[in-house]
Design an enzyme around this catalytic site. Structure first.
Site, PDB file in Angstrom:
ATOM      1  N   HIS A   1      65.348  77.765  48.220  1.00  0.00           N
ATOM      2  CA  HIS A   1      64.166  76.981  47.871  1.00  0.00           C
ATOM      3  C   HIS A   1      64.553  75.573  47.444  1.00  0.00           C
ATOM      4  CE1 HIS A   1      62.267  80.967  47.977  1.00  0.00           C
ATOM      5  NE2 HIS A   1      61.330  80.249  48.559  1.00  0.00           N
TER       6      HIS A   1
ATOM      7  N   ARG B   1      49.100  80.367  50.018  1.00  0.00           N
ATOM      8  CA  ARG B   1      49.806  81.620  49.763  1.00  0.00           C
ATOM      9  C   ARG B   1      49.677  81.985  48.292  1.00  0.00           C
ATOM     10  NH1 ARG B   1      56.075  81.944  51.027  1.00  0.00           N
ATOM     11  NH2 ARG B   1      56.263  80.754  49.116  1.00  0.00           N
TER      12      ARG B   1
ATOM     13  N   ARG C   1      69.978  84.116  50.776  1.00  0.00           N
ATOM     14  CA  ARG C   1      69.684  82.784  51.302  1.00  0.00           C
ATOM     15  C   ARG C   1      70.109  81.663  50.366  1.00  0.00           C
ATOM     16  NH1 ARG C   1      63.043  82.746  51.146  1.00  0.00           N
ATOM     17  NH2 ARG C   1      63.176  80.483  51.112  1.00  0.00           N
TER      18      ARG C   1
ATOM     19  N   GLU D   1      57.793  89.006  56.486  1.00  0.00           N
ATOM     20  CA  GLU D   1      59.098  88.448  56.099  1.00  0.00           C
ATOM     21  C   GLU D   1      60.062  89.529  55.612  1.00  0.00           C
ATOM     22  OE1 GLU D   1      58.596  85.463  53.055  1.00  0.00           O
ATOM     23  OE2 GLU D   1      57.036  86.582  52.027  1.00  0.00           O
TER      24      GLU D   1
ATOM     25  N   CYS E   1      56.126  80.196  59.635  1.00  0.00           N
ATOM     26  CA  CYS E   1      56.075  79.152  58.608  1.00  0.00           C
ATOM     27  C   CYS E   1      57.403  79.014  57.867  1.00  0.00           C
ATOM     28  CB  CYS E   1      54.937  79.413  57.624  1.00  0.00           C
ATOM     29  SG  CYS E   1      55.139  80.934  56.684  1.00  0.00           S
TER      30      CYS E   1
ATOM     31  N   ASN F   1      62.559  82.646  56.751  1.00  0.00           N
ATOM     32  CA  ASN F   1      63.616  82.453  55.736  1.00  0.00           C
ATOM     33  C   ASN F   1      63.978  83.784  55.092  1.00  0.00           C
ATOM     34  OD1 ASN F   1      63.084  79.812  56.293  1.00  0.00           O
ATOM     35  ND2 ASN F   1      61.829  79.483  54.469  1.00  0.00           N
ATOM     36  N   ASP F   2      62.962  84.501  54.655  1.00  0.00           N
ATOM     37  CA  ASP F   2      63.240  85.794  54.038  1.00  0.00           C
ATOM     38  C   ASP F   2      63.536  86.854  55.087  1.00  0.00           C
ATOM     39  OD1 ASP F   2      63.251  85.600  51.198  1.00  0.00           O
ATOM     40  OD2 ASP F   2      61.146  85.040  51.305  1.00  0.00           O
TER      41      ASP F   2
ATOM     42  N   ARG G   1      52.765  76.646  49.134  1.00  0.00           N
ATOM     43  CA  ARG G   1      53.524  77.530  48.219  1.00  0.00           C
ATOM     44  C   ARG G   1      53.025  77.307  46.791  1.00  0.00           C
ATOM     45  NH1 ARG G   1      57.993  75.922  51.940  1.00  0.00           N
ATOM     46  NH2 ARG G   1      59.065  77.822  52.590  1.00  0.00           N
TER      47      ARG G   1
HETATM   48  C1  PEP Z   1      59.888  82.362  54.342  1.00  0.00           C
HETATM   49  O1  PEP Z   1      60.414  83.268  53.682  1.00  0.00           O
HETATM   50  O2  PEP Z   1      60.187  82.076  55.500  1.00  0.00           O
HETATM   51  C2  PEP Z   1      58.834  81.539  53.721  1.00  0.00           C
HETATM   52  C3  PEP Z   1      58.157  80.671  54.424  1.00  0.00           C
HETATM   53  O3  PEP Z   1      58.627  81.689  52.392  1.00  0.00           O
HETATM   54  P1  PEP Z   1      59.568  81.079  51.258  1.00  0.00           P
HETATM   55  O4  PEP Z   1      60.585  80.192  51.941  1.00  0.00           O
HETATM   56  O5  PEP Z   1      58.711  80.337  50.326  1.00  0.00           O
HETATM   57  O6  PEP Z   1      60.179  82.292  50.666  1.00  0.00           O
HETATM   58 MG    MG Z   2      59.516  83.949  51.853  1.00  0.00          MG
END
Ligand code: PEP
Ligand code: MG
Length: 584
Positions: free
Chosen positions: A202, A345, A478, A444, A515, A467-468, A309
């Site tokens: 993040h 979200r 991550r 995710e 996303c 991402n997750d 977010r």
């Molecule tokens: C993701 O996990 O891809 C996502 C968009 O959410 P975040 O990066 O806020 O966990």
């Molecule tokens: Mg995520």
């Protein structure tokens, strides 16, 4: 633009992971954590007076440094800067900082660093009890002043006066929490580099949202780079050059100009529709963290917000924002987007996003713990407040609700019940809201991707959080720099899960977006739309680069190419194929 001369000292480079492209040339500003270096020791009786003198001298040195900085401010420097330094000077002159530590040294026969840190902790505790938020926040000033004194006591090199730093400043830190990074949004750093971190941490996402070149996972940058040193940051390839030679400096100045020129050219695409050469329209939306980001969204030409977010509204706060505060934030974004979709979200706190940067999770695997929708369902009053705020705001724009980290259908059903309860409470109070507000779910977690069809049946839309999804599929943290090189969006299993989700949405006529950070990587655009995606949501600064790729694409070719990529189960074959594909 810069009048810093390259240094004759020996040049070297440090390699990390570029998380936001672009080139910056400027002076290093080391964010130290001198406070962590303070240790306690007891002095022999006959050294106490010398220690008190050492303390008084350090106060005097910091006072002089601050005065030099204040006097060297240029006329054009923001007025707040001088006021800020004056505040620090008066804090330093206050007895609580300049005298009380002497009494502590005397009484406890302890070292000066320890004494002033004890006193600082005491003052900070008193500040924390203050109700007025502005005054309470002044505790950070106290910490900054004390940190300066401690640096002098510990013999750290002191920061160069601001006058020498009117050029670009590059922030060099060991680590920056998302909560810190959100505060850095107010400052104007030219680049941002850290020792730790991963490409989709993040912190990295926020670094990108600062819209400046950023590199993470440099391992020892903070030890190798001196404060005030001239450095070049090449965010595209993840390289930092320290003390560049004249030739390298000139070369990078040229590259920097070329990069900026390229960015200017891209701006011409702002109002062009994102459509392939054979007529397929792709929806390009933007991700935001705070309502102020809407300005960048509008400047990017994005046709909506695919991910807001909301957890950043909850960070750096002692208390949860109440319904009214949340409602105002969501309404502000909805109104500013003038009817374009705004996908908000629900709270995704937990793991690396804590309300307070100092909170340490007591869970061995925080990313697998009580985060996102799990946290909300376990604290229904927090969820209820947010759902009511979202519903109320839905009256003022085109708001959609997105649920993070769904793993089971039971979580989705409980969420729907809570949404109904929030609707009921508003109906009873005659508060207007959109009765047909769309509800989407983030895919995710691999369990959700494999079962995407079942989720698609009960939701209005899906949004893939790559991402997750990558973190959980590949079992790679991550945020951890030691495994960052293993984090690969092109892993065949990740691509298969994305493909399953797209197919589920297509079969049931539900829209599917991506996303996560993959959506903003122009090198992956052709693959993603070839796989069937028609909606991508990314950081605003990536929208035009991705659009350029779409304008150069032909759907027929993309489909067959994506099929070929999906038929491979070997990452080593996939990578070169996707690279070749993106250049065609
Ligand atoms: C993701 O996990 O891809 C996502 C968009 O959410 P975040 O990066 O806020 O966990
Ligand atoms: Mg995520």
């Amino acid at each position: 633009m810069f009048n810093i001369a390259p240094s004759p000292q020996s040049s070297f480079s440090v390699h990390g992971i570029g998380v936001s492209s672009g080139i910056a040339i400027g002076q290093a500003h080391l964010v130290s954590n001198a406070l962590l270096e303070v240790v306690h020791y007891v002095l022999p009786e006959n050294q106490v007076e010398d220690e008190i003198k050492r303390f008084s001298d350090s106060i005097l040195t910091v006072k002089k440094d601050l005065e030099v900085i204040r006097n060297s401010l240029s006329k054009n420097a923001p007025a707040e800067l001088a006021a800020f330094i004056s505040t620090h000077l008066s804090m330093l002159a206050d007895k609580s900082l300049s005298e009380v530590p002497k009494e502590i040294i005397h009484k406890e026969r302890c070292n000066a660093e320890w004494a002033i840190k004890q006193q600082m902790d005491d003052i900070v505790n008193q500040f924390e009890a203050i109700e007025d938020e502005y005054l309470r926040e002044r505790k950070h000033d106290i910490v900054q002043v004390v940190e300066r004194v401690i640096k002098v006591l510990l013999g750290h090199p002191r920061q160069a006066p601001v006058k020498q730093r009117e050029n670009a400043i590059i922030l060099v830190a060991h680590d920056i929490s998302p909560a810190d990074a959100i505060q850095f949004k107010q400052h104007h750093f030219a680049a941002f580099i850290t020792d730790v971190g991963g490409v989709t941490s993040h912190t990295a996402i926020l670094a990108r949202s600062l819209n400046i070149p950023s590199i993470v996972a440099l391992q020892r940058a903070r030890d190798l780079i001196n404060d005030g040193e001239l450095i070049i940051v090449d965010g595209s390839i993840g390289v930092v050059i320290v003390n560049p030679s004249k030739e390298i400096w000139a070369e990078y100045k040229l590259r920097q100009e070329q990069f900026e020129l390229e960015q200017q050219k891209l701006k011409r695409l702002k109002s062009t529709k994102a459509i392939t050469m054979d007529g397929t329209v792709i929806e390009l939306q933007a991700n935001i963290e705070v309502p102020e980001d809407v300005t960048a969204v509008r400047a990017s030409g994005a046709t909506g917000i695919g991910l807001y977010r909301t957890e950043f509204l909850f960070m750096n706060k002692r208390e949860m924002p109440d319904e009214e505060e949340q409602f105002q934030a969501y309404k502000q974004v909805a109104e500013a987007m003038h009817g374009l979709p705004v996908t908000i979200r629900t709270l995704d706190l937990g793991a690396d996003k804590q309300m307070n940067p100092d909170t340490v999770s007591d869970c061995a695997n925080p990313a697998l713990g009580l985060r996102a929708v799990r946290l909300c369902l376990s604290e229904p009053h927090i969820f209820h407040t947010q759902l009511r705020a979202l519903l109320r705001a839905s009256h003022y724009g085109n708001i959609k609700i997105l649920i993070p980290m769904l793993t089971t259908l039971a979580e989705l059903r409980q969420t729907k019940l809570l949404l109904e309860r929030a609707k009921l409470s508003l109906r009873k109070q005659n508060v207007p809201f959109n009765e047909n507000i769309a509800l989407g779910g983030m895919i995710e977690v691999p369990a959700a991707a494999i079962n995407a069809e079942a989720f698609a049946k009960e939701l209005d839309f899906l949004s893939i959080g790559t991402n997750d999804l990558i973190q959980y599929t590949l079992a790679i943290d991550r945020t951890h720099d030691a495994v960052a090189h293993l984090y690969n969006p092109l892993h065949p299993s990740v691509l298969k899960l994305i493909s399953i989700t797209i197919k589920a949405g297509t079969k049931l006529g539900k829209s599917v977006a991506v996303c996560g950070e993959m959506a903003g990587d122009a090198k992956l655009t052709k693959l993603l739309i070839g796989m069937g995606l028609r909606q991508l949501s990314m950081h605003p600064s990536n929208v035009l680069g991705v659009k350029q790729q779409i304008l150069r694409s032909q759907m027929v070719k993309l489909n067959s190419h994506a099929r070929k990529v999906l038929s491979y189960s070997d990452l080593e074959k996939i990578e070169p194929l996707v690279a070749k594909f993106s250049l065609q």
